[in-house]
Design an enzyme around this catalytic site. Structure first.
Site, mmCIF file in Angstrom:
data_model
loop_
_atom_site.group_PDB
_atom_site.id
_atom_site.type_symbol
_atom_site.label_atom_id
_atom_site.label_comp_id
_atom_site.label_asym_id
_atom_site.label_seq_id
_atom_site.Cartn_x
_atom_site.Cartn_y
_atom_site.Cartn_z
ATOM 1 N N CYS A 77 35.026 35.884 38.578
ATOM 2 C CA CYS A 77 35.232 36.041 37.133
ATOM 3 C C CYS A 77 34.026 35.533 36.346
ATOM 4 O O CYS A 77 32.955 36.088 36.456
ATOM 5 C CB CYS A 77 36.539 35.362 36.708
ATOM 6 S SG CYS A 77 37.084 35.884 35.075
ATOM 7 N N HIS A 179 40.330 38.378 40.162
ATOM 8 C CA HIS A 179 40.754 37.093 40.712
ATOM 9 C C HIS A 179 41.418 37.282 42.065
ATOM 10 O O HIS A 179 42.629 37.516 42.119
ATOM 11 C CB HIS A 179 41.741 36.418 39.745
ATOM 12 C CG HIS A 179 41.096 35.938 38.496
ATOM 13 N ND1 HIS A 179 40.525 34.694 38.386
ATOM 14 C CD2 HIS A 179 40.900 36.538 37.302
ATOM 15 C CE1 HIS A 179 40.009 34.549 37.177
ATOM 16 N NE2 HIS A 179 40.225 35.658 36.503
ATOM 17 N N GLU A 181 42.259 35.091 44.093
ATOM 18 C CA GLU A 181 43.258 34.019 44.265
ATOM 19 C C GLU A 181 44.587 34.344 43.597
ATOM 20 O O GLU A 181 45.575 33.662 43.829
ATOM 21 C CB GLU A 181 42.688 32.686 43.764
ATOM 22 C CG GLU A 181 42.621 32.507 42.255
ATOM 23 C CD GLU A 181 41.442 33.188 41.554
ATOM 24 O OE1 GLU A 181 40.760 34.016 42.194
ATOM 25 O OE2 GLU A 181 41.217 32.901 40.366
#
Lengths: 197, 251
Positions: A77, A179, A181
């Protein structure tokens, strides 16, 4: 495996730490140049504003530390945007690892909301980072700025208002705009691939 | 293409889910983390956890739950309920929440939105608006729908966007719990006039209600509770249906 996360002023890194823990890794969150240099892998995640983040990195000498890293590095990001040459956000000169400029999305229709928030699919996957994945997998995004497509550095594209770089690669540096994650099992796969590079 | 999002909402009291949980045979059906994880594995795009506990101890239990969700679940999640001030936001974000939902507190203290946006960025703020179509137009309500405000829905929605909210979660109290579909006209008016994403809430009973919220209501996401919790609409089936209806959906 010794995995370090760059500690700076662009939070929320909790989700990255949690994602690594789910893969059995206990990451070290640090701004120490030696610890970063000797780690097997370095992650450079974050959410925040480019000029404030860049000012912090320079003030703490982390800009040169990051440029000098030789192991596989993954920017996420704002991390990806800071690894570029320049960002329109705050008219900021960034790290210059990727010779690319970060631009703000310009809505063309009313549906084009900025930031892009939510799940979108990625295409033209050309990197071991995406091993075992096929075109069209969905990943989670929250961003107002993007890196245009570039034939030498783009390793995945995404389409929002226009086709842009969902991920970049140059030498030992990798980066995703999305992202991993927060991208469910697809994202977990990408992080695992990064650890296995 | 950006996908429309499907968001199950879980009410949590003293660390346990409140509504029914027939949709999977979970041993720990009351555990919000296990339930959230099951939803995420079934294709939910995001999760929403609302703390309906009033006590201080309950708050602590909820914060612990948020940490466990963050550790175990790999999709984004929003938490809300009882957020009064920036310290509540900080506590929940530090526990690992991606976004916080604020409701009455924003109406009583609108500058809270500006403050959160300045500290943590707009992307963490979901401004929840409960509203009802009274004879004199759409009005906002607070205190769980008990207190009518003179504030109009559309004026308030515009104001929260200007103050820095990242998304609006709009619940029509007339539609909530009735299972006859979402408030599509009001949704479309919000979505067409604002530049931030609108999450539709209140009224889901059948799969085509979700379709209509997207096609007629122009919503960016749809949130529901009981149809998911009671297994009336399994998420995989819903998403397959929506894709057949040519709606951009993550499968």
């Amino acid at each position: 495996m010794d995995v370090a996360i760059v500690k700076y002023n662009a939070g929320n890194i909790y989700s990255v730490i949690n994602a690594l823990k789910r893969l059995g890794i206990e990451p070290t969150l640090t701004d120490n140049a030696e610890l970063l240099a000797k780690a097997d892998r370095v992650l450079f995640p974050g959410q925040g504003e480019a000029s404030t983040a860049m000012a912090y990195l320079k003030e703490h000498g982390l800009d040169q530390v990051i440029r000098d890293l030789r192991q596989p590095v993954l920017g996420i990001c704002i991390g990806q945007q800071l690894m570029c040459r320049h960002s329109e956000e705050g008219n900021t000169d960034c790290l210059g690892i990727f010779p690319l400029d970060v631009l703000r999305f310009q809505p063309e229709r009313h549906d084009d909301k900025v930031p892009q928030m939510g799940w979108n699919s990625i295409y033209q996957l050309v990197s071991p980072l995406f091993n075992g994945m096929k075109d069209g997998e969905f990943i989670y995004n929250v961003h107002s700025y993007y890196v245009p497509y570039h034939k030498d550095y783009t390793i995945a594209t995404c389409d929002y208002i226009l086709p842009y770089s969902a991920a970049l690669h140059k030498d030992n540096f990798y980066a995703t705009q999305f992202h991993p994650e927060k991208s469910g099992s697809v994202g977990e796969r990408i992080l695992k691939n990064f650890l296995e590079l | 293409m950006l996908a429309k999002r499907i968001i199950p909402c879980l009410d949590v009291k003293d660390g346990m889910t409140v509504k029914g949980t027939n949709f999977v045979n979970l041993r720990t059906a009351g555990d919000p983390v296990a339930l959230g994880k099951a939803y995420s594995e079934n294709g939910a795009d995001e999760l929403c956890f609302l703390d309906i506990t009033a006590s201080f101890e309950g708050r602590k239990t909820f914060t612990d739950m948020v940490s466990r969700v963050a550790q175990e679940i790999n999709i984004p999640f929003t938490v809300g309920g009882g957020i009064q001030e920036i310290h509540d936001v900080e506590r929940l974000l530090n526990a690992g929440a991606d976004k916080v939902s604020i409701n009455s507190a924003a109406i009583y203290n609108p500058s809270l939105i500006d403050e959160i946006a300045r500290h943590f960025g707009s992307q963490v703020i979901v401004c929840a608006i409960d509203a009802r179509q009274d004879p004199d137009g759409w009005h906002c309500y607070t205190k769980g729908g008990r207190q009518r405000q003179e504030l109009g829905l559309f004026d308030w929605a515009h104001e929260v966007q200007e103050r820095g909210a990242g998304e609006i979660l709009f619940t029509s109290m007339d539609h909530d719990g009735v299972k006859q579909g979402f408030a599509n006209e009001a949704l479309a008016q919000l979505a067409d006039n604002l530049s931030i994403p609108i999450i539709a809430s209140g009224g889901a009973g059948q799969m085509h209600h979700f379709r209509d919220a997207f096609t007629i209501g122009h919503a960016d996401a749809a949130l529901a509770a009981s149809v998911f919790h009671f297994g009336e609409i399994p998420i995989p089936q819903l998403k397959k249906y929506l894709r057949q209806e040519n709606i951009s959906i993550r499968i």
